[in-house]
Every structure is written in C-alpha cells, then in structure tokens.
Design a protein around this motif. Sequence first.
Motif, mmCIF file in Angstrom:
data_model
loop_
_atom_site.group_PDB
_atom_site.id
_atom_site.type_symbol
_atom_site.label_atom_id
_atom_site.label_comp_id
_atom_site.label_asym_id
_atom_site.label_seq_id
_atom_site.Cartn_x
_atom_site.Cartn_y
_atom_site.Cartn_z
ATOM 1 N N LEU A 138 -15.943 -8.829 16.453
ATOM 2 C CA LEU A 138 -15.838 -7.432 16.874
ATOM 3 C C LEU A 138 -17.015 -6.638 16.307
ATOM 4 N N ALA A 139 -17.477 -5.666 17.082
ATOM 5 C CA ALA A 139 -18.556 -4.806 16.591
ATOM 6 C C ALA A 139 -18.017 -3.897 15.492
ATOM 7 N N ILE A 140 -18.833 -3.680 14.471
ATOM 8 C CA ILE A 140 -18.415 -2.793 13.376
ATOM 9 C C ILE A 140 -19.397 -1.633 13.300
ATOM 10 N N SER A 141 -18.878 -0.419 13.434
ATOM 11 C CA SER A 141 -19.766 0.750 13.375
ATOM 12 C C SER A 141 -20.063 1.100 11.913
ATOM 13 N N ASP A 142 -21.102 1.927 11.726
ATOM 14 C CA ASP A 142 -21.418 2.381 10.362
ATOM 15 C C ASP A 142 -20.239 3.142 9.779
ATOM 16 N N LYS A 143 -19.605 3.923 10.638
ATOM 17 C CA LYS A 143 -18.456 4.726 10.167
ATOM 18 C C LYS A 143 -17.367 3.794 9.624
ATOM 19 N N GLN A 144 -17.114 2.718 10.373
ATOM 20 C CA GLN A 144 -16.086 1.762 9.921
ATOM 21 C C GLN A 144 -16.521 1.088 8.607
ATOM 22 N N ARG A 145 -17.772 0.661 8.597
ATOM 23 C CA ARG A 145 -18.258 -0.063 7.408
ATOM 24 C C ARG A 145 -18.239 0.826 6.159
ATOM 25 N N ASN A 146 -18.561 2.103 6.353
ATOM 26 C CA ASN A 146 -18.690 2.993 5.184
ATOM 27 C C ASN A 146 -17.451 3.828 4.917
ATOM 28 N N PHE A 147 -16.375 3.480 5.624
ATOM 29 C CA PHE A 147 -15.175 4.315 5.583
ATOM 30 C C PHE A 147 -14.771 4.729 4.178
ATOM 31 N N PHE A 148 -14.762 3.783 3.257
ATOM 32 C CA PHE A 148 -14.279 4.077 1.917
ATOM 33 C C PHE A 148 -15.397 4.483 0.955
ATOM 34 N N LEU A 149 -16.641 4.366 1.422
ATOM 35 C CA LEU A 149 -17.732 4.739 0.519
ATOM 36 C C LEU A 149 -17.751 6.245 0.307
ATOM 37 N N THR A 150 -17.233 6.959 1.320
ATOM 38 C CA THR A 150 -17.239 8.428 1.220
ATOM 39 C C THR A 150 -15.981 8.946 0.518
ATOM 40 N N LEU A 173 0.834 -1.213 0.000
ATOM 41 C CA LEU A 173 0.000 0.000 0.000
ATOM 42 C C LEU A 173 0.868 1.263 0.000
ATOM 43 N N LEU A 174 2.043 1.154 0.609
ATOM 44 C CA LEU A 174 2.931 2.320 0.580
ATOM 45 C C LEU A 174 3.456 2.559 -0.837
ATOM 46 N N ARG A 175 3.631 1.458 -1.553
ATOM 47 C CA ARG A 175 4.108 1.596 -2.945
ATOM 48 C C ARG A 175 2.955 1.983 -3.878
ATOM 49 N N ASN A 176 1.746 1.639 -3.503
ATOM 50 C CA ASN A 176 0.552 1.915 -4.326
ATOM 51 C C ASN A 176 -0.498 2.647 -3.489
ATOM 52 N N PRO A 177 -0.224 3.881 -3.141
ATOM 53 C CA PRO A 177 -1.112 4.568 -2.173
ATOM 54 C C PRO A 177 -2.393 5.111 -2.814
ATOM 55 N N VAL A 178 -3.119 4.219 -3.419
ATOM 56 C CA VAL A 178 -4.364 4.670 -4.056
ATOM 57 C C VAL A 178 -5.550 4.085 -3.295
ATOM 58 N N ASN A 179 -6.658 4.829 -3.282
ATOM 59 C CA ASN A 179 -7.816 4.397 -2.498
ATOM 60 C C ASN A 179 -8.348 3.041 -2.928
ATOM 61 N N SER A 180 -8.251 2.722 -4.227
ATOM 62 C CA SER A 180 -8.805 1.441 -4.695
ATOM 63 C C SER A 180 -8.099 0.268 -3.991
ATOM 64 N N GLU A 181 -6.788 0.373 -3.778
ATOM 65 C CA GLU A 181 -6.060 -0.726 -3.128
ATOM 66 C C GLU A 181 -6.264 -0.698 -1.609
ATOM 67 N N LYS A 182 -6.250 0.504 -1.040
ATOM 68 C CA LYS A 182 -6.475 0.631 0.418
ATOM 69 C C LYS A 182 -7.848 0.066 0.769
ATOM 70 N N ARG A 183 -8.794 0.343 -0.093
ATOM 71 C CA ARG A 183 -10.162 -0.100 0.156
ATOM 72 C C ARG A 183 -10.248 -1.631 0.179
ATOM 73 N N LYS A 184 -9.486 -2.285 -0.723
ATOM 74 C CA LYS A 184 -9.503 -3.761 -0.738
ATOM 75 C C LYS A 184 -9.021 -4.305 0.608
ATOM 76 N N VAL A 185 -7.947 -3.732 1.104
ATOM 77 C CA VAL A 185 -7.414 -4.207 2.398
ATOM 78 C C VAL A 185 -8.435 -3.947 3.500
ATOM 79 N N TRP A 186 -9.051 -2.776 3.462
ATOM 80 C CA TRP A 186 -10.027 -2.447 4.498
ATOM 81 C C TRP A 186 -11.210 -3.425 4.454
#
Length: 285
Positions: free
Chosen positions: A272-284, A247-260
């Motif tokens: 673990l509980a998942i909040s809406d904020k966590q779930r939607n982190f990359f949608l915004t 991810l450091l070599r490819n710092p683009v949201n599309s790749e970060k989002r896959k990891v997330w």
Amino acid sequence: MNQQLENTAIDYLQTLKQLGVQKIEVSAETLQALKARGKNSGSSKLAANGEVPRRAANREVVPPAPQESARPLNLGSAEKVAALEKLAAEINANTGYRAMFKYARQMVFGVGSADAKIMFVGEAPGADEDEQGEPFVGRAGQLLTKMIQAMGLQRGDVYIGNIVKYRPDMPPGSSGNRKPTLEEITISRPYICEQIRIIQPKVLVALGNTAVEGLFKTGSAGITQRRGNWTEFQGVPLMPTYHPAYLLRNPVNSEKRKVWEDLLKVMEKAGLAISDKQRNFFLTK
Ligand code: URA
C-alpha cells in the motif's frame, strides 16, 4: 470410525496434548466404544489413558474440527466466498462446539473481503459482537476501525476474524468479557487456520497475546517482545501487535505510536502507498 475421521481425532488429541491439556471429557458411550475398539484392535492404550472426570457422562462430545493444513488453496474470488460460506455452515453445524458456549447468542464468523490483502486476527467475540454477529464492533472494534481508516482503508477492504467463534461464557448475571480458555482456543484453532488458508492474505496482523498464542500454539506469547517483529504463519508474513483493547486501557501516545509503526510495516508489506502524513503521524504528537 472411518480412517480419515480417526486421523483427524488423533491429530486433534495430539494438539491438545502439546498444549498441555491432560484430561478431556468424553461420554460414557464413547469411552465404552474406545474400550471395545482397544480390545478388538489388540491395543487398550486409548482406553487406559482415558481418565474420565465425574461430570463427563452427561457432557456432549465436541466433534473434531476440520483438520488444519498449511497448504494454500489458491482459490479465485468467487471460490473464496463459497469456501468461507461452507466453512461458516460447518461451524454452525458443529453442535458440540456450539455447546461449549452456553450463553452465546450466535456464531461470530468473520467479516470483510474474501480477497483481502490484510487480515486481522483477534481473540474472541465480546458482548457487542455476540449481539451483532460481527467481530470487532464494540469499543475495541471501533478503535480498530479507526486504525484501518488511518491506513487509508475501510473495514470492507480487509478481513477481520477471531480465534474463537463464540463469546466465551461469563457467569450468568455478570457483565464484561473474558479471555478464552486453552480448551476453547484449541478447539477453535483449526477454523481460523482454514479461514487464513482460504483467504490467503498478503499479510496477517495478530492482535494481542491470545491471537498469537492461539495461532502459534504457544503458552505465553509475550506480545511486548514480539510486537513489531515479522514472523510467518502458514507461509503468510505475520505482524504481532497490541490488541486495541490494550490501547483503550493505556491511551498514551507512546503505546499508540508502537501500534501505528507496526501498521506502517504492514502497509509496506501489503504494497500500500504510504503518504508523508501517514508516515509522520506520530512525529507531530
Ligand atoms: N476483541 C476481540 O478480540 N475480538 C472481537 O471481535 C472483539 C473484541
């Protein structure tokens, strides 16, 4: 050689063979001992196959690492801590293993909670980890820490380890880090298997190709295809995902989002509980 040691050595050699290793280095004394043993036992198979590279005579023999076993240990918290300490001491005492990493400053065993529900497995220590004796403290490590925090956890809540326990040697004077060799991975592998067996997390996360290759003894992991798909290791659900260094070599949201997305699956599996904020982190984004 006692029977248990002999079985361990044979298992170890078979693992090397499965991984495609065709030659190993043994000292002249060991070769003599194997030849003598072959004669005494009426079999010269080991000695006949023992091709010795020219450099071998002076090289220290790497003693077999502990035999890996998939059977969970089902230990209590204090027993897990004690078992990890014992394993770390064993690795430290393995002079043959240590000798494979001439320039490493110290062993980098692992860090975090022995009771962790989530265990991350990386590749090998780099220069920063070698200096501090702790996995994932360099740039990639700082990103991993941020990912752990985004999951609502601290580093101390999870366990972080590597396949290889020492920084792979770089030519003197050169900087940077390198991927461990097949030999370094093969010899190290039983140690991470044992750490997993002791900790018995609910979920494993394999970070990058080398972690997947090392755990599953596979030549080419194909992390792009594997990531995001559950598999199992020693009875524990395992999620392969990209290494933070990728991810450091490819710092683009599309790749970060896959990891997330992979980490959201991990959180779910770990209960673990998942909040809406966590779930939607990359949608915004
Ligand atoms: N990369 C790894 O795979 N492990 C570390 O400990 C640091 C960087």
